[in-house]
Design an enzyme around this catalytic site. Structure first.
Site, PDB file in Angstrom:
ATOM      1  N   LYS A 178       7.680  -7.721   4.559  1.00 41.80           N
ATOM      2  CA  LYS A 178       7.277  -7.816   5.955  1.00 41.80           C
ATOM      3  C   LYS A 178       5.911  -8.495   6.032  1.00 41.80           C
ATOM      4  O   LYS A 178       5.212  -8.493   5.026  1.00 41.80           O
ATOM      5  CB  LYS A 178       7.239  -6.433   6.597  1.00 41.80           C
ATOM      6  CG  LYS A 178       6.162  -5.497   5.999  1.00 41.80           C
ATOM      7  CD  LYS A 178       5.906  -4.322   6.857  1.00 41.80           C
ATOM      8  CE  LYS A 178       4.772  -4.550   7.806  1.00 41.80           C
ATOM      9  NZ  LYS A 178       3.459  -4.104   7.339  1.00 41.80           N
ATOM     10  N   HIS A 202       9.148  -0.627   3.597  1.00 43.72           N
ATOM     11  CA  HIS A 202       8.996   0.466   2.621  1.00 43.72           C
ATOM     12  C   HIS A 202       9.235   1.843   3.232  1.00 43.72           C
ATOM     13  O   HIS A 202       9.505   2.802   2.527  1.00 43.72           O
ATOM     14  CB  HIS A 202       7.658   0.366   1.874  1.00 43.72           C
ATOM     15  CG  HIS A 202       6.482   0.886   2.624  1.00 43.72           C
ATOM     16  ND1 HIS A 202       5.818   0.156   3.568  1.00 43.72           N
ATOM     17  CD2 HIS A 202       5.834   2.077   2.569  1.00 43.72           C
ATOM     18  CE1 HIS A 202       4.819   0.861   4.057  1.00 43.72           C
ATOM     19  NE2 HIS A 202       4.804   2.037   3.467  1.00 43.72           N
ATOM     20  N   HIS A 207       8.442  -0.222  10.703  1.00 39.93           N
ATOM     21  CA  HIS A 207       8.489   1.194  10.321  1.00 39.93           C
ATOM     22  C   HIS A 207       8.933   2.107  11.473  1.00 39.93           C
ATOM     23  O   HIS A 207       9.840   2.924  11.326  1.00 39.93           O
ATOM     24  CB  HIS A 207       7.126   1.657   9.829  1.00 39.93           C
ATOM     25  CG  HIS A 207       6.531   0.777   8.756  1.00 39.93           C
ATOM     26  ND1 HIS A 207       7.294   0.067   7.868  1.00 39.93           N
ATOM     27  CD2 HIS A 207       5.243   0.506   8.430  1.00 39.93           C
ATOM     28  CE1 HIS A 207       6.500  -0.610   7.039  1.00 39.93           C
ATOM     29  NE2 HIS A 207       5.248  -0.364   7.373  1.00 39.93           N
ATOM     30  N   LYS A 254      -4.748   3.210  13.839  1.00 36.52           N
ATOM     31  CA  LYS A 254      -5.673   3.318  12.708  1.00 36.52           C
ATOM     32  C   LYS A 254      -6.919   4.054  13.198  1.00 36.52           C
ATOM     33  O   LYS A 254      -7.198   4.089  14.391  1.00 36.52           O
ATOM     34  CB  LYS A 254      -6.044   1.934  12.200  1.00 36.52           C
ATOM     35  CG  LYS A 254      -4.841   1.207  11.586  1.00 36.52           C
ATOM     36  CD  LYS A 254      -5.226   0.390  10.385  1.00 36.52           C
ATOM     37  CE  LYS A 254      -4.065  -0.393   9.824  1.00 36.52           C
ATOM     38  NZ  LYS A 254      -3.368   0.286   8.729  1.00 36.52           N
TER      39      LYS A 254
END
Ligand code: BG6
Length: 505
Positions: A151, A181, A243, A343
Site C-alpha cells: 500500500k 497488513h 486498514h 495520530k
C-alpha cells in the site's frame, strides 16, 4: 505442516525501512519455526551498491534492533540472503536480475518459482512490473510467478483503476497480491471466525439488534520520520482506505459460501459496493478531519504536525479522520458505522465496538450512565488482543440495582499459542499461493469510490481542518456525529484528556 514449494523471494526496496523493520524479521521468525520452503533464497534488490555480505551484515543489525535474536542462531538465516543492485527505472538492468535468478534457481535445484515483493516507492510499481514482464519474469511456463504490491494502492479512484489496468497487462489477477497488513493480524481474521463459528452471534448481527458500530484505530505516535510521505497521504489514504475499510468489511459481510478466497472476496466487495456514497454537501456533516497541534504530554513538549520534518507549514493534511458511514443493504440499513483513526492520540488501540440495542423496556433501575456501558461487544484488535462483553448485572443485596460488568477473554490466556506477526502470516500465505487475506482489484477500487467525494470536498479551500492538541482524542466536532443523547465514542483508556481545548485551524 506442509512446507511451501521451493522458491525465491525477491524484495524490491531492500535497503528500505519496510524490509528492515517488518519483512526480514518476519522471514527470520518463519525460518526459526521451520515454516519456510526447504529450498529457499531471498534476493534483495535496490539501487544502492552492496555485496551479498554487506546486505547480510545490514540485515543482521536490523534483526538485532527489531527482535534481538542475540542468543538464537542467525547464520543459517543470513546465508539465505543475497543482493543485487540495479536501477529499477532502467529496463535493461532487469536482464542482470533475470540472470542472477537463473543462477540462484540452479543452485537451489528448484523451478523458477518467484515472488516479487514491491517494497519500493509506489511511483515505481508500473516500471518494475513492466520491466519484469519484458524479461519474461511474469511467464509461468517454468515456474509460478507472484507479485506482492504494498500500500498505498493508488491515491484516488482513478489512479487505483489505472494501476490495476497497468498491472493486469503484465500479470494476471491470480498472480497479484495486494497487501494490507491488517488482514494478517490474527484478531482481524478472528472477526470472521467469531461471527461464523458461533451460532449465537449471527441471529443478532443485524439492524434489528445492533444500534451502531464503532471502529477505532488510534496511535500515540506522531508521523515520526515519515513527514514527507505522510504529508502527501494523510490518514484517509494511510489508514482508512485500507486498514479501516477491511475491518469494516469483516464486521459487516454476509457469510461467505465457503472459506475459499474468492467466496470471501466476493462478500468483502459487496460490503464496499453498499457503502453510501456521500453527496458533495454531505461530506462536512459525515466526515471530520483534524490535525494535531503542539502540546505537552505528561509534562513533555510535543511538536505540532505542521512543525514536523518534511511537513508543509500550511499543511491541511489530516492526521485524524472520523467518518459516519452507512451500509445500505438489508442487514445494515440505518445502522451508523462510526470510524475514526488518528495520530498523537492518548493511546495506541485498534478495536471494534458493537453496540447492541438496549432492552425495550426497563423493569429494573438503570440510568443513562449504566446504559452507555452495557450491551457492548468489544473486539480488541490490539494491544491486549481479545473479546470483551459488557453487560448489566444485579448489585448483590436488597432491591434490583444494576451495575455494568465485563466478561473478558484475552488471547494471552491461550496456552502456548504463538501469534505470528501480520507479515509472517501474509508472506507464508503468498508462498502457498493463498490470496484470501490480500485485496482483490475490484474491492480496492470500490473503497476508493467511496472515498472519492471526500477527497474532492477536501480540495475546496473552505473545507475545515480541526486542530486537536497532541495527546487528546481529536476534534470535538467528531462528537456531534451521534444521533442520541448520551452516545459518545468509547475512550478505551483512563487518561482521556477532556479539557475542552479544541479549535479550528
Ligand atoms: C501503516 C501506516 O500502514 O500502519 C502507518 O502507514 C501506521 O502510518 C501503521 O502507523 C499502523 O499499523 P499497526 O500495525 O501498528 O497498527
Amino acid at each position: 505442516m506442509v512446507r511451501p514449494d521451493g522458491q525465491i523471494l525477491i524484495i524490491f526496496g531492500a535497503s528500505g525501512d519496510l524490509t528492515r523493520r517488518k519483512l526480514i524479521p518476519a522471514l527470520y521468525n518463519l525460518w526459526l519455526k521451520n515454516f519456510l520452503p526447504i529450498q529457499f533464497s531471498i534476493l534483495g534488490v535496490s539501487r544502492t551498491s552492496f555485496s551479498d555480505e554487506d546486505f547480510r551484515k545490514q540485515m543482521q543489525v536490523a534483526l538485532q534492533d527489531e527482535i534481538k535474536p542475540a542468543l538464537k542462531p542467525i547464520e543459517g538465516f543470513l546465508s539465505l540472503l543475497h543482493y543485487i543492485s540495479i536501477n529499477t527505472e532502467e529496463p535493461e538492468d532487469y536482464f542482470k536480475l533475470k540472470e542472477r535468478l537463473r543462477v540462484l534457481s540452479n543452485e537451489l535445484s528448484v523451478s523458477d518459482n518467484y515472488i516479487f515483493y514491491l517494497a519500493s516507492p509506489p511511483l515505481l510499481y508500473p516500471a518494475i512490473s513492466e520491466s519484469l514482464s519484458r524479461q519474461g519474469l511474469s511467464d509461468e511456463t517454468s515456474g509460478w510467478k507472484r507479485i506482492i504490491v504494498e500500500k498505498p494502492f493508488g491515491y484516488d479512484y482513478k489512479s487505483a483503476q489505472n494501476l490495476n489496468l497497468h498491472l493486469h497487462r503484465f500479470f494476471s489477477e491470480e498472480q497479484l497480491f495486494r497487501i494490507d497488513h491488517y488482514l494478517g493480524k490474527e484478531t482481524v481474521q478472528n472477526i470472521m471466525v467469531t461471527r461464523f463459528v458461533n451460532g449465537f452471534y449471527e441471529p443478532v448481527w443485524n439492524r434489528n439488534f445492533i444500534e451502531r458500530v464503532e471502529i477505532t484505530a488510534t496511535e500515540n505516535i506522531g508521523v515520526e520520520n515519515r513527514g514527507g510521505y505522510y504529508d502527501t497521504a494523510g490518514a484517509l489514504r494511510d489508514m482508512v482506505q485500507n486498514h479501516l475499510m477491511h475491518l469494516l468489511s469483516y464486521v459487516a459481510m454476509e457469510p461467505p459460501a465457503s472459506a475459499d478466497q474468492n467466496a470471501i472476496h466476493n462478500e468483502v466487495l459487496k460490503v464496499f459496493q453498499c457503502l453510501r456514497i456521500f453527496g458533495a454537501d454531505e461530506v462536512e456533516k459525515f466526515v471530520i478531519r483534524g490535525q494535531y497541534t503542539e502540546s505537552k504530554i505528561a509534562g513533555k513538549q510535543v511538536t505540532g504536525y505542521r512543525q514536523e520534518r518534511g511537513v508543509s507549514e500550511s499543511s491541511k493534511t489530516e492526521t485524524y479522520v472520523a467518518i459516519k458511514a452507512f451500509i445500505d443493504n438489508w442487514r445494515w440499513a440505518g445502522v451508523p458505522f462510526y470510524i475514526r483513526t488518528g495520530k498523537r492520540m492518548p493511546t495506541r488501540v485498534t478495536e471494534v465496538v458493537i453496540y447492541f440495542r438496549p432492552a425495550p423496556y426497563h423493569i429494573f433501575c438503570t440510568n443513562h450512565e449504566i446504559e452507555n456501558q452495557i450491551n457492548q461487544l468489544i473486539i480488541r484488535i490490539q494491544p491486549d488482543e481479545g473479546l470483551l462483553l459488557k453487560f448489566g448485572m444485579k448489585v448483590p443485596g436488597s432491591g434490583f440495582m444494576v451495575q455494568p460488568v465485563n466478561m473478558d477473554f484475552h488471547y494471552s490466556n491461550l496456552d502456548g499459542a504463538y501469534i505470528p506477526s501480520a507479515y509472517e502470516r501474509l508472506l507464508l500465505d503468498c508462498m502457498n499461493g493463498d490470496s484470501t487475506l490480500y485485496s482483490r482489484a475490484d474491492a480496492v477500487e470500490a473503497t476508493w469510490r467511496f472515498l472519492e467525494p471526500i477527497q474532492y470536498a477536501w480540495k475546496h479551500p473552505d473545507s475545515k481542518v480541526y486542530g486537536y492538541l497532541a495527546g487528546t482524542w481529536g476534534p470535538e466536532a467528531a462528537n456531534l456525529f451521534f444521533d442520541k443523547r448520551g452516545q459518545i465514542w468509547r475512550y478505551p483508556c483512563k487518561n482521556l484528556t477532556n479539557d475542552g481545548e479544541y479549535c479550528e485551524l
